[in-house]
Write a protein that holds these residues in place. Structure first.
Motif, PDB file in Angstrom:
ATOM      1  N   ALA A 130     -14.924  -8.831   6.131  1.00  0.00           N
ATOM      2  CA  ALA A 130     -13.921  -7.864   6.946  1.00  0.00           C
ATOM      3  C   ALA A 130     -12.688  -7.843   6.062  1.00  0.00           C
ATOM      4  O   ALA A 130     -12.138  -6.820   6.082  1.00  0.00           O
ATOM      5  N   ALA A 131     -12.313  -8.920   5.401  1.00  0.00           N
ATOM      6  CA  ALA A 131     -11.057  -8.928   4.404  1.00  0.00           C
ATOM      7  C   ALA A 131     -11.375  -8.093   3.325  1.00  0.00           C
ATOM      8  O   ALA A 131     -10.467  -7.115   2.975  1.00  0.00           O
TER       9      ALA A 131
ATOM     10  N   HIS B 227     -10.472  -0.105   2.250  1.00  0.00           N
ATOM     11  CA  HIS B 227     -10.046   1.039   3.300  1.00  0.00           C
ATOM     12  C   HIS B 227     -11.459   1.506   3.897  1.00  0.00           C
ATOM     13  O   HIS B 227     -11.642   2.723   4.280  1.00  0.00           O
ATOM     14  N   ARG B 228     -12.269   0.637   4.208  1.00  0.00           N
ATOM     15  CA  ARG B 228     -13.602   1.126   4.845  1.00  0.00           C
ATOM     16  C   ARG B 228     -13.759   0.431   6.105  1.00  0.00           C
ATOM     17  O   ARG B 228     -14.933   0.197   6.848  1.00  0.00           O
ATOM     18  N   HIS B 229     -12.602  -0.275   6.726  1.00  0.00           N
ATOM     19  CA  HIS B 229     -12.964  -0.945   7.801  1.00  0.00           C
ATOM     20  C   HIS B 229     -12.908   0.234   9.133  1.00  0.00           C
ATOM     21  O   HIS B 229     -12.563   1.395   8.915  1.00  0.00           O
ATOM     22  N   LEU B 230     -13.320  -0.203  10.299  1.00  0.00           N
ATOM     23  CA  LEU B 230     -13.317   0.468  11.545  1.00  0.00           C
ATOM     24  C   LEU B 230     -11.821   0.925  11.684  1.00  0.00           C
ATOM     25  O   LEU B 230     -10.676   0.247  11.972  1.00  0.00           O
TER      26      LEU B 230
ATOM     27  N   ALA C 265      -2.876  -5.648   2.780  1.00  0.00           N
ATOM     28  CA  ALA C 265      -1.895  -4.673   3.474  1.00  0.00           C
ATOM     29  C   ALA C 265      -0.524  -4.596   3.038  1.00  0.00           C
ATOM     30  O   ALA C 265      -0.038  -3.646   2.895  1.00  0.00           O
ATOM     31  N   LEU C 266      -0.166  -5.775   2.227  1.00  0.00           N
ATOM     32  CA  LEU C 266       1.167  -5.669   1.414  1.00  0.00           C
ATOM     33  C   LEU C 266       1.057  -4.801   0.218  1.00  0.00           C
ATOM     34  O   LEU C 266       1.916  -3.940  -0.161  1.00  0.00           O
ATOM     35  N   VAL C 267      -0.026  -4.904  -0.444  1.00  0.00           N
ATOM     36  CA  VAL C 267      -0.389  -3.838  -1.604  1.00  0.00           C
ATOM     37  C   VAL C 267      -0.454  -2.573  -1.140  1.00  0.00           C
ATOM     38  O   VAL C 267       0.240  -1.514  -1.534  1.00  0.00           O
ATOM     39  N   ASP C 268      -0.825  -2.136   0.130  1.00  0.00           N
ATOM     40  CA  ASP C 268      -0.877  -0.696   0.649  1.00  0.00           C
ATOM     41  C   ASP C 268       0.599  -0.504   1.034  1.00  0.00           C
ATOM     42  O   ASP C 268       1.096   0.622   0.999  1.00  0.00           O
TER      43      ASP C 268
END
Length: 168
Positions: A60-61, A67-70, A146-149
């Motif tokens: 999941a991580a 960016h392929r999560h639901l 998420a911080l990278v994004d």
């Protein structure tokens, strides 16, 4: 930053593949020992359950980082410019909040309480706290991605090129 993300991606992909391969071996041995040998292996049954937890959480991580999560991205597909960036920041903030509270904080409490209580697995005799480590580890990884994004979105506001490619 780009190198750190690339190393993290490769490491998580390799770890997930190894854990999944070992999980398949455990389940295969469980089927062989149960149906062909007539003596089910309790150790591989329990190990398969814990490996499944680790594969799910680490996977999941990794999926979040790719960016392929639901996701329901209907709104994101219709927006452009600053509005899209603001929604992206809100989404990444929600991921950080969830990962921080549920996975990192809650997972860390679970790990520490089970280690303090001395809870062990029935068949393997392992400390359950180590099994539950997949929760805070995946939380840290999701927060990292998420911080990278967030940094990439903020760099768009200043007109700077992104540090990490969109594909990762």
């Amino acid at each position: 930053m780009k190198n750190l993300v690339a190393i993290t991606n490769k490491s998580l992909a390799f770890l997930t593949i190894c854990l999944l391969a070992f999980l398949v071996l455990c389940v295969s041995w469980q089927v062989i020992s149960r149906y062909l040998l007539g003596v089910p292996s309790t150790e591989t049954d329990e190990l398969a359950r814990y490996l499944f937890m680790w594969v799910a959480m680490i996977g999941a991580a990794y999926t979040t980082g790719q960016h392929r999560h639901l996701a329901i991205d209907l709104l994101m597909m219709k927006l452009t410019g600053v509005k899209k960036s603001i929604i992206g920041l809100i989404i990444q903030s929600a991921i950080i909040l969830f990962s921080s509270v549920v996975l990192l904080y809650g997972g860390s409490l679970l790990v520490s309480s089970t280690l303090e209580n001395g809870q062990i697995t029935p068949a393997l005799g392992w400390k359950m706290g180590y099994i539950y480590l997949c929760l805070p580890i995946s939380g840290i990884l999701m927060i990292f991605y998420a911080l990278v994004d967030v940094i990439a979105i903020l760099r768009q506001f200043t007109g700077q090129p992104p540090v990490v490619s969109e594909n990762r």
